[in-house]
Design a protein around this motif. Structure first.
Motif: not given
Length: 341
Positions: A213-214, A217, A220, A223, A285, A288-289, A292
């Motif tokens: 994910i990191e 994108t 934020p 994610r 990561p 935030e990732s 997510a």
């Protein structure tokens, strides 16, 4: 006659008091000689106020070593100085510096581990830091985890990206251990608060998806959407088809152009040719990732494609996705579909 001596005594005391105040202020507010960017000064263990004052004088910071020594004794703190490296600000007064070394407010250096870095990129930054005591510089990257006491773990993704502050003489071992423990702490906290019914067998699998994910994108808000796509694909037994995993497998051979041949070449990290997750994370990561990956969006999208502004268009059907690919990557359509949120 007695009144005369009493008056003389009072006047003498007053003059002495004024003189003392003037001298005290002179000692306190006398400026150290520091350049416009400030300077660093190291007090070794076992140093006395006399040796510190002498060292300051010999290095050109102080005009008269007696100034610091007298002020320290005047304040009764001559035996309270702390060893360490201190940052002296421009136009710092003797009294300010004395307060620093008595309180032990040592200098803090910083090093930033960037979100999305690989383990090798992180180690380059650590080994290039002039403020860390390099004890692992001769250790091959493949043996770093064993040196830290984690020989059974792959190093990728195991260190938390953040800006770290540390004093001089902090070792690279201590720095790495701190970053490792912080990632472990965040991973456990996010895992314990995870959404229900996720297709992970353990926290490590969540860490792997968070790293993908990191790299997919930088936005934020996207994610959770990207996480939702991958979670639904895992549940349906679909391949993830994540470009960053293929790029990671190419390593130094990747020149910025991902070819069809690369997508078709089978490796443990090629999520176009293999089902499920790759064997390890592909980068560090962000928090935030991580969040997510363990709190994905509950939508229906199964596909996404990059737009020219760096955001992505999300589709729930292959037909819609193919139209989006033609519009955003191949530039075939003039009426581009609007981005789904």
């Amino acid at each position: 006659m007695d009144r005369f001596f009493l008056s003389l005594l009072i006047i003498s005391g007053f003059i002495l008091g004024v003189w003392t105040k003037v001298k005290y202020d002179h000692l306190s507010y006398h400026l150290l000689h520091v350049n416009s960017k400030g300077s660093y000064f190291v007090i070794p263990k076992g140093a006395t106020i006399h040796s510190v004052a002498t060292d300051l004088y010999q290095k050109g910071f102080l005009d008269y070593p007696l100034y610091l020594e007298l002020l320290a004794r005047w304040r009764g703190v001559s035996r309270n100085i702390k060893a360490g490296e201190y940052y002296i600000q421009p136009e710092a007064a003797v009294s300010e510096f004395l307060q620093q070394i008595v309180s032990g407010k040592i200098a803090q250096h910083s090093l930033t581990l960037v979100e999305g870095w690989t383990f090798s990129q992180m180690m380059i930054a650590i080994r290039n830091s002039v403020h860390l005591n390099q004890t692992l510089k001769q250790v091959p990257l493949s043996e770093i985890m064993a040196s830290l006491g984690y020989s059974q773990e792959h190093p990728e993704g195991r260190f938390f990206p953040d800006t770290y502050f540390f004093p001089t003489d902090t070792t690279d071992f201590e720095f790495l251990h701190r970053a490792y423990q912080l990632m472990k702490q965040h991973l456990i906290q996010e895992w314990e608060a995870r959404a229900p019914d996720l297709p992970y067998r353990n926290p490590d699998e969540a860490l792997i998806l968070a790293s993908i994910i990191e790299r997919e994108t930088a936005l934020p808000k996207e994610r959770p959407l990207v996480a939702g796509v991958f979670i639904r694909r895992l549940r349906k037994g679909m391949r993830l088809q994540a470009d960053p995993t293929v790029i990671y497998s190419l390593g130094k051979d990747f020149n910025g152009n991902l070819r069809r041949q690369d997508l078709r070449t089978d490796t443990p990290y090629n999520t176009y040719t293999r089902l499920g997750l790759p064997p390890t994370p592909i980068c560090m990561p962000s928090l935030e990732s991580l969040h997510a990956a363990l709190h994905p969006d509950k939508g229906e999208a199964l596909y996404f494609v990059a737009q020219s502004d760096g955001s992505h268009y999300f589709s729930s059907t292959l037909e819609e996705h193919n139209v989006a690919v033609q519009a955003y990557q191949l530039g075939i359509l003039s009426n581009q579909p609007r981005n789904l949120k």
